[in-house]
Design a protein around this motif. Structure first.
Motif, PDB file in Angstrom:
ATOM      1  N   LYS A  46      -9.412  -1.839   7.757  1.00 42.51           N
ATOM      2  CA  LYS A  46     -10.682  -1.301   7.282  1.00 42.51           C
ATOM      3  C   LYS A  46     -10.587  -0.863   5.827  1.00 42.51           C
ATOM      4  N   THR A  47      -9.477  -0.203   5.473  1.00 40.82           N
ATOM      5  CA  THR A  47      -9.292   0.238   4.086  1.00 40.82           C
ATOM      6  C   THR A  47      -9.150  -0.963   3.160  1.00 40.82           C
ATOM      7  N   ALA A  48      -8.447  -1.980   3.612  1.00 36.61           N
ATOM      8  CA  ALA A  48      -8.266  -3.173   2.784  1.00 36.61           C
ATOM      9  C   ALA A  48      -9.612  -3.824   2.466  1.00 36.61           C
ATOM     10  N   ARG A  49     -10.502  -3.904   3.468  1.00 40.72           N
ATOM     11  CA  ARG A  49     -11.822  -4.492   3.219  1.00 40.72           C
ATOM     12  C   ARG A  49     -12.635  -3.626   2.266  1.00 40.72           C
ATOM     13  N   ALA A  50     -12.532  -2.277   2.449  1.00 39.11           N
ATOM     14  CA  ALA A  50     -13.301  -1.377   1.588  1.00 39.11           C
ATOM     15  C   ALA A  50     -12.854  -1.478   0.137  1.00 39.11           C
ATOM     16  N   LEU A  51     -11.556  -1.688  -0.082  1.00 38.35           N
ATOM     17  CA  LEU A  51     -11.034  -1.776  -1.451  1.00 38.35           C
ATOM     18  C   LEU A  51     -11.067  -3.200  -1.991  1.00 38.35           C
ATOM     19  N   GLY A  52     -11.472  -4.132  -1.160  1.00 39.81           N
ATOM     20  CA  GLY A  52     -11.503  -5.525  -1.597  1.00 39.81           C
ATOM     21  C   GLY A  52     -10.124  -6.118  -1.789  1.00 39.81           C
ATOM     22  N   LEU A  53      -9.133  -5.621  -1.014  1.00 44.54           N
ATOM     23  CA  LEU A  53      -7.765  -6.098  -1.164  1.00 44.54           C
ATOM     24  C   LEU A  53      -7.482  -7.224  -0.182  1.00 44.54           C
ATOM     25  N   THR A  54      -6.737  -8.191  -0.655  1.00 49.84           N
ATOM     26  CA  THR A  54      -6.257  -9.270   0.205  1.00 49.84           C
ATOM     27  C   THR A  54      -4.758  -9.115   0.334  1.00 49.84           C
ATOM     28  N   VAL A  55      -4.309  -8.798   1.538  1.00 46.76           N
ATOM     29  CA  VAL A  55      -2.876  -8.601   1.768  1.00 46.76           C
ATOM     30  C   VAL A  55      -2.352  -9.716   2.643  1.00 46.76           C
ATOM     31  N   PRO A  56      -1.074 -10.068   2.484  1.00 46.18           N
ATOM     32  CA  PRO A  56      -0.514 -11.142   3.305  1.00 46.18           C
ATOM     33  C   PRO A  56      -0.495 -10.769   4.773  1.00 46.18           C
ATOM     34  N   ALA A  57      -0.440 -11.783   5.628  1.00 43.94           N
ATOM     35  CA  ALA A  57      -0.420 -11.570   7.069  1.00 43.94           C
ATOM     36  C   ALA A  57       0.774 -10.692   7.449  1.00 43.94           C
ATOM     37  N   GLY A  58       0.513  -9.748   8.335  1.00 41.20           N
ATOM     38  CA  GLY A  58       1.581  -8.871   8.799  1.00 41.20           C
ATOM     39  C   GLY A  58       1.861  -7.703   7.870  1.00 41.20           C
ATOM     40  N   GLN A  59       1.120  -7.570   6.775  1.00 44.05           N
ATOM     41  CA  GLN A  59       1.381  -6.493   5.825  1.00 44.05           C
ATOM     42  C   GLN A  59       0.376  -5.353   5.933  1.00 44.05           C
ATOM     43  N   ALA A  60      -0.460  -5.375   6.980  1.00 46.28           N
ATOM     44  CA  ALA A  60      -1.369  -4.250   7.187  1.00 46.28           C
ATOM     45  C   ALA A  60      -0.558  -3.031   7.601  1.00 46.28           C
ATOM     46  N   ALA A  61      -1.200  -1.870   7.608  1.00 47.25           N
ATOM     47  CA  ALA A  61      -0.550  -0.597   7.931  1.00 47.25           C
ATOM     48  C   ALA A  61       0.595  -0.316   6.972  1.00 47.25           C
ATOM     49  N   ARG A  62       0.372  -0.598   5.698  1.00 45.27           N
ATOM     50  CA  ARG A  62       1.332  -0.265   4.647  1.00 45.27           C
ATOM     51  C   ARG A  62       0.791   0.886   3.822  1.00 45.27           C
ATOM     52  N   VAL A  63       1.360   1.072   2.649  1.00 48.14           N
ATOM     53  CA  VAL A  63       0.975   2.161   1.751  1.00 48.14           C
ATOM     54  C   VAL A  63       0.244   1.567   0.555  1.00 48.14           C
ATOM     55  N   GLY A  65      14.519  -1.398  -1.677  1.00 45.88           N
ATOM     56  CA  GLY A  65      15.014  -2.421  -0.763  1.00 45.88           C
ATOM     57  C   GLY A  65      14.697  -2.163   0.693  1.00 45.88           C
ATOM     58  N   GLN A  66      14.049  -1.034   1.004  1.00 45.56           N
ATOM     59  CA  GLN A  66      13.704  -0.693   2.378  1.00 45.56           C
ATOM     60  C   GLN A  66      12.229  -0.988   2.625  1.00 45.56           C
ATOM     61  N   PRO A  67      11.924  -1.888   3.558  1.00 46.90           N
ATOM     62  CA  PRO A  67      10.512  -2.186   3.847  1.00 46.90           C
ATOM     63  C   PRO A  67       9.774  -0.943   4.334  1.00 46.90           C
ATOM     64  N   ILE A  68       8.565  -0.764   3.838  1.00 41.19           N
ATOM     65  CA  ILE A  68       7.742   0.372   4.253  1.00 41.19           C
ATOM     66  C   ILE A  68       6.827  -0.124   5.378  1.00 41.19           C
ATOM     67  N   GLU A  69       7.383  -0.207   6.567  1.00 36.91           N
ATOM     68  CA  GLU A  69       6.620  -0.715   7.708  1.00 36.91           C
ATOM     69  C   GLU A  69       5.856   0.390   8.423  1.00 36.91           C
ATOM     70  N   ARG A  70       6.247   1.641   8.207  1.00 44.28           N
ATOM     71  CA  ARG A  70       5.551   2.778   8.792  1.00 44.28           C
ATOM     72  C   ARG A  70       5.193   3.743   7.676  1.00 44.28           C
ATOM     73  N   PRO A  71       3.910   3.864   7.342  1.00 45.66           N
ATOM     74  CA  PRO A  71       3.520   4.739   6.229  1.00 45.66           C
ATOM     75  C   PRO A  71       4.023   6.162   6.356  1.00 45.66           C
ATOM     76  N   ALA A  72       4.176   6.678   7.602  1.00 40.71           N
ATOM     77  CA  ALA A  72       4.626   8.064   7.771  1.00 40.71           C
ATOM     78  C   ALA A  72       6.017   8.288   7.206  1.00 40.71           C
ATOM     79  N   LEU A  73       6.804   7.222   7.048  1.00 37.70           N
ATOM     80  CA  LEU A  73       8.159   7.361   6.521  1.00 37.70           C
ATOM     81  C   LEU A  73       8.209   7.304   4.998  1.00 37.70           C
ATOM     82  N   PHE A  74       7.108   6.911   4.359  1.00 39.11           N
ATOM     83  CA  PHE A  74       7.142   6.767   2.903  1.00 39.11           C
ATOM     84  C   PHE A  74       7.465   8.076   2.184  1.00 39.11           C
ATOM     85  N   PRO A  75       6.902   9.232   2.574  1.00 31.10           N
ATOM     86  CA  PRO A  75       7.275  10.476   1.876  1.00 31.10           C
ATOM     87  C   PRO A  75       8.765  10.768   1.952  1.00 31.10           C
TER      88      PRO A  75
END
Length: 383
Positions: A295-312, A339-349
Motif C-alpha cells: 500500500k505504501t509503495a503504491r502511495a509513493l509511486g514506487l516500483t520495487v522488485p518482486a519479493g522486496q515488499a515489507a522493507r524499509v 551486507g545484511q539483508p533488511i528482510e524485517r523492518p523491525a530489525l533495522f534500528p
C-alpha cells in the motif's frame, strides 16, 4: 441255560457301556459346564496368537525409558545465580543531643536471576532487575552470598553486567541464537518468586517476535512456553547442549505459557563494549524511515522488485547527517545494510544503531527501478 448265559453277559456288559457313555460325554460336551450357582459359565477364550516378530524369531522389543533432563540441569545449574538488588538511603539517627549519625535503610528491593559467563566473575542479568540499585549481591548455587559491582548496563537490550570476586566459577557457554528453530526444546533456570534453582522446560514457540515492553528498545525476541515468572528475569534460556540461546526477560501477563527472551546474539554484539567501557556507543545515521508495504509503495509511486515488499523506505534525511553525506534520499528503499539483508523492518534500528562508528558501511538501495550501492559512515548518537 442260554437265557441264563445272556443275562450273565448283560450284567458284565452294562458297566462297560456306562463307562463308555460317560467317556463320550466328557470328550464331546453338549454345552457349557455349569458354574457353582447352576448357571452355565462362558467358555475360556482361545490362546492369543504370537506376534509377528516373535513368530519370525526376532527378540522381543524393549520399551526405552523417557530421557531425563537431570544431566543437563546438573551441568547448567551451578552457573545460575540469584540477584538481590536494593536501593538504600542513609537514614539519620537522632539522640538526646541531636543527630548522632546515619544508618542504611532499604527503600526498595528487587529479586532476579543471572548467570556466570567467564572465570573472571562476570555475570549477566537484565537491566530492569538492577534498576537504580546501589547495593547489589549475588547468591551462588552453593548458598554463598557475595557482593557484586555493576560493570555496565544497556537498557535498550535490557542487559546488565555484574562482577563478583569469587574463584572456581563455572561459566556457561554462549550459543548461537541465529540457529534456533521453532519447536526446539529449551530449559529455563531461575529464581521465580524467590524459589531459587527452579527448572522449567518447553519449546521455542516463535522467533523474531516483536513485543512492546515498558522499556523502549529493539524488537527481536525468542518466544517460549517454558514457564517464566517474576524473578526469572535475567536467567538463562538454554538448549539441550547447555548453551545459552537467550536471556529470559518478560512474560505476557494476560496469558499462560508465553514468555520472551532476548536472543544471545544481540547480547554478544554489545557485550564487548559493556565490558570495556560500561556502556554502548550507538551509531546514528540521521534518517527517518517507515515500513514499506504494498500500500505504501503504491502511495509513493514506487516500483520495487518482486519479493522486496515489507522493507524499509527512507522518508527524510537530516541535513549534513551521515545518510545525507552518503547520498541517501527520500523514497530510497533499503535492501541491505552492511551486507545484511533488511528482510524485517523491525530489525533495522538494531542493525543501524550497532554499526561501527566512523567506519564506512555499504548500503544497498532500490532507486528509480534499479539497485545502487552507497557508502555511509555512521557517527555516534548526538547528545
Amino acid at each position: 441255560m442260554r437265557e441264563r448265559t445272556m443275562k450273565h453277559h448283560a450284567r458284565l456288559l452294562l458297566p462297560a457301556l456306562l463307562w463308555l457313555a460317560t467317556a463320550c460325554e466328557r470328550g464331546t460336551p453338549q454345552g457349557p459346564p455349569a458354574g457353582a450357582d447352576g448357571r452355565p459359565s462362558l467358555p475360556l477364550p482361545p490362546p492369543p496368537l504370537p506376534p509377528a516378530d516373535a513368530a519370525a524369531g526376532d527378540p522381543p522389543r524393549v520399551v526405552e525409558p523417557l530421557p531425563s533432563l537431570a544431566p543437563l540441569v546438573a551441568q547448567v545449574r551451578p552457573s545460575v545465580v540469584n540477584i538481590i538488588a536494593a536501593v538504600q538511603v542513609a537514614q539519620p539517627v537522632w539522640g538526646p543531643y541531636g543527630r548522632q549519625g546515619y544508618v542504611p535503610r532499604t527503600v526498595s528491593n528487587s529479586l532476579g536471576s543471572g548467570f556466570i559467563i567467564d572465570a573472571e566473575g562476570h555475570v549477566l542479568t537484565n537491566s530492569h532487575v538492577i534498576g537504580r540499585a546501589n547495593v547489589i549481591s549475588v547468591q551462588l548455587d552453593d548458598g554463598r552470598e557475595v557482593p557484586a559491582k555493576l560493570v555496565g548496563m544497556e537498557r535498550r537490550v535490557d542487559l546488565a553486567v555484574l562482577d563478583i570476586d569469587v574463584e572456581g566459577l563455572r561459566p556457561l557457554e554462549l550459543g548461537d541464537s541465529a540457529g534456533v528453530r521453532v519447536g526446539d526444546y529449551v530449559v529455563a533456570i531461575g529464581n521465580p518468586f524467590g524459589l531459587s534453582n527452579t527448572v522449567t522446560a518447553g519449546i521455542v514457540s516463535a522467533v523474531g517476535r516483536e513485543v512492546t515492553s515498558e522499556v523502549p528498545g529493539y524488537a527481536d525476541f525468542i518466544q517460549t512456553d517454558a514457564s517464566i515468572n517474576t524473578g526469572n528475569s535475567g536467567g538463562p534460556l538454554v538448549d539441550l547442549h547447555g548453551r545459552v540461546i537467550g536471556i529470559n526477560t518478560m512474560i505476557q501477563a494476560e496469558g499462560q505459557g508465553i514468555g520472551f527472551a532476548v536472543p544471545i546474539n544481540m547480547v554478544k554484539q554489545v557485550l564487548p563494549q559493556l565490558l570495556a567501557h560500561g556502556s554502548v556507543a550507538r551509531s546514528w545515521l540521521g534518517l527517518w524511515w517507515r515500513t514499506l508495504d504494498a500500500k505504501t509503495a503504491r502511495a509513493l509511486g514506487l516500483t520495487v522488485p518482486a519479493g522486496q515488499a515489507a522493507r524499509v523506505v527512507v522518508v527524510d534525511v537530516a541535513p549534513d547527517g551521515p545518510a545525507a553525506r552518503g547520498g541517501l534520499r527520500p523514497n530510497d528503499v533499503i535492501l541491505s545494510f552492511g551486507g545484511q539483508p533488511i528482510e524485517r523492518p523491525a530489525l533495522f534500528p538494531w542493525v543501524a544503531s550497532t554499526a561501527p562508528v566512523g567506519r564506512p558501511v555499504d548500503v544497498e538501495v532500490w532507486r528509480d527501478g534499479r539497485a545502487e550501492h552507497l557508502s555511509v559512515v555512521p557517527m555516534e548518537v548526538p547528545e
